[in-house]
Design an enzyme around this catalytic site. Structure first.
Site, mmCIF file in Angstrom:
data_model
loop_
_atom_site.group_PDB
_atom_site.id
_atom_site.type_symbol
_atom_site.label_atom_id
_atom_site.label_comp_id
_atom_site.label_asym_id
_atom_site.label_seq_id
_atom_site.Cartn_x
_atom_site.Cartn_y
_atom_site.Cartn_z
ATOM 1 N N ARG A 163 0.778 -1.644 -0.080
ATOM 2 C CA ARG A 163 0.066 0.156 0.013
ATOM 3 C C ARG A 163 0.633 1.506 -0.132
ATOM 4 O O ARG A 163 0.374 2.492 0.768
ATOM 5 C CB ARG A 163 -0.885 -0.036 0.791
ATOM 6 N N SER A 235 -11.560 -1.397 2.266
ATOM 7 C CA SER A 235 -10.886 -1.325 2.571
ATOM 8 C C SER A 235 -10.350 0.329 3.907
ATOM 9 O O SER A 235 -9.827 1.227 2.594
ATOM 10 C CB SER A 235 -9.360 -2.062 2.915
ATOM 11 N N GLU A 333 -6.393 3.719 5.725
ATOM 12 C CA GLU A 333 -5.404 4.154 3.955
ATOM 13 C C GLU A 333 -6.518 5.142 3.087
ATOM 14 O O GLU A 333 -5.776 5.975 1.769
ATOM 15 C CB GLU A 333 -5.742 2.627 3.651
#
Ligand code: EPU
Length: 337
Positions: A163, A235, A333
């Site tokens: 990520r 997410s 995120e």
């Protein structure tokens, strides 16, 4: 050709479906569009809004949003072993995966059904089911705002990690991605090691590209809410990477805790934020119009009419509970604006 909108609603341009506006939104196709816009307007505050799947607006955006709309795909090189191709930043990610599967090209099939534009894929190095975009990306081309020039970065120069990429670090707020180039293999390379992928693929008759794509789409649609039905950004949190000693202590207490190696780093271990949130009793938790998804605790959802503030309040609550229960910090995120 660019298109400029003033005081535009962002409701249909962010997957959380929050109702905010932008002062200006510029849809661009190429570097020249950006160069002329920056020369004429020299905006101080700007941000790139791709398909809006990873951005949460807390308020109206009083700057300029740049959205890539060029959806072209070009084959750069094709031989018996592989194909190199270029996709412009506005190309839909999943359409690219579907095309690659139809063409018999291996490398991105495990990244099926991820809501994203191609231009956003390298920024957070989208990843799922044991694959990451970085495994197939060869080059990222961007517009450098300060020099107004086009720059090409090789895979190694993108500093990809879980990520992570240079676009979230040194180049954050400085560049606008124009296109991404990929190398996809003509030779079968099934990557079935993650979770229930292998059983799903086998139940469909074996590891063909089509079966893998169908299996991944089925797994995702079972666990993840469709943003068209229930606003969400996939997410919401990253899986936290902790010191090995922290993971060992937790594992002594919770032997069934999912944990993953961090490639090239033996001192750290990646934990599953979804498991930590779930174990904190928050799966399906609801606070008014926002909640934790009832099938995947990593996902926060807008049950209708939520503001960015509602989502962030819930996110703060979830982080606090995980910290209280496990001593582990989890962080979003999603880009919060
Ligand atoms: N888990 C739970 N409860 C939950 C969620 C997960 O116990 O509510 C456990 C699972 O049983 C499993 C572990 O946690 O043992 C990991 O769960 P899962 O395989 O579902 O993956 P994840 O770590 O929760 C990551 C990505 C997803 C990606 C999946 C599959 C991040 C932040 N998320 O989730 O990406 O689809 O792996 O590879 O790394 C996204 O980025 O939007 C996204 C959905």
């Amino acid at each position: 050709m660019k298109r400029i909108y003033s005081n535009i609603s962002l409701a249909s341009r962010n997957s959380f479906g929050v109702e905010q506006q932008a002062t200006t939104l510029v849809e661009f196709e190429c570097a020249e569009d950006l160069r002329t816009y920056f020369e004429e307007h020299n905006p101080v505050k700007w941000y790139v809004l791709g398909a809006g799947n990873n951005t949460l607006f807390m308020q109206d955006y009083d700057g300029v949003l740049f959205t890539p709309v060029n959806r072209k795909r070009t084959i750069l090189c094709s031989n018996d072993d592989y194909v190199e191709l270029r996709a412009e930043a506005g190309h839909d990610w999943d359409e690219l995966v579907e095309w690659s599967v139809n063409e018999g090209l291996w490398g991105i099939e495990n990244l099926s059904a991820i809501p994203s534009s191609v231009g956003a894929a390298p920024v957070q190095n989208i990843g799922a089911y044991g694959a990451e975009a970085k495994d197939a990306i060869t080059t990222v081309e961007y517009f450098d705002v300060e020099s107004r020039s086009v720059v090409r970065l090789t895979n190694a120069d993108c500093h990809f990690a879980y990520r992570e990429s240079i676009f979230k670090q040194e180049l954050k707020g400085k560049v606008i991605i124009l296109a991404v180039e990929f190398k996809l293999s003509r030779h079968a390379k099934p990557n079935l090691g993650y979770g229930d992928v292998i059983s799903e693929v086998e139940s469909r008759g074996g590891a063909t590209l089509r079966n893998i794509r169908d299996a991944i789409c089925a797994i995702r649609s079972r666990k993840l809410p469709d943003p068209k039905v229930l606003g969400n950004a996939g997410s919401f949190f990253k899986n936290p990477i902790v010191e090995r000693s922290v993971a060992d202590e937790l594992l002594a207490k919770y032997p069934d805790m999912p944990h993953y190696a961090v490639p090239g780093d033996d001192d750290h271990v990646k934990l599953a934020a979804g498991w930590l949130i779930d174990k904190s009793g928050l799966k399906g938790y609801r606070d008014g119009v926002v909640g934790v998804h009832d099938r995947q605790a990593l996902v926060l959802v807008n049950h209708g009419g939520a503001t960015g503030g509602d989502v962030m309040r819930l996110a703060g609550y979830v982080c606090g509970k995980v910290k209280e229960n496990f001593g582990v910090e989890i962080s979003p995120e999603v880009n919060v604006l």
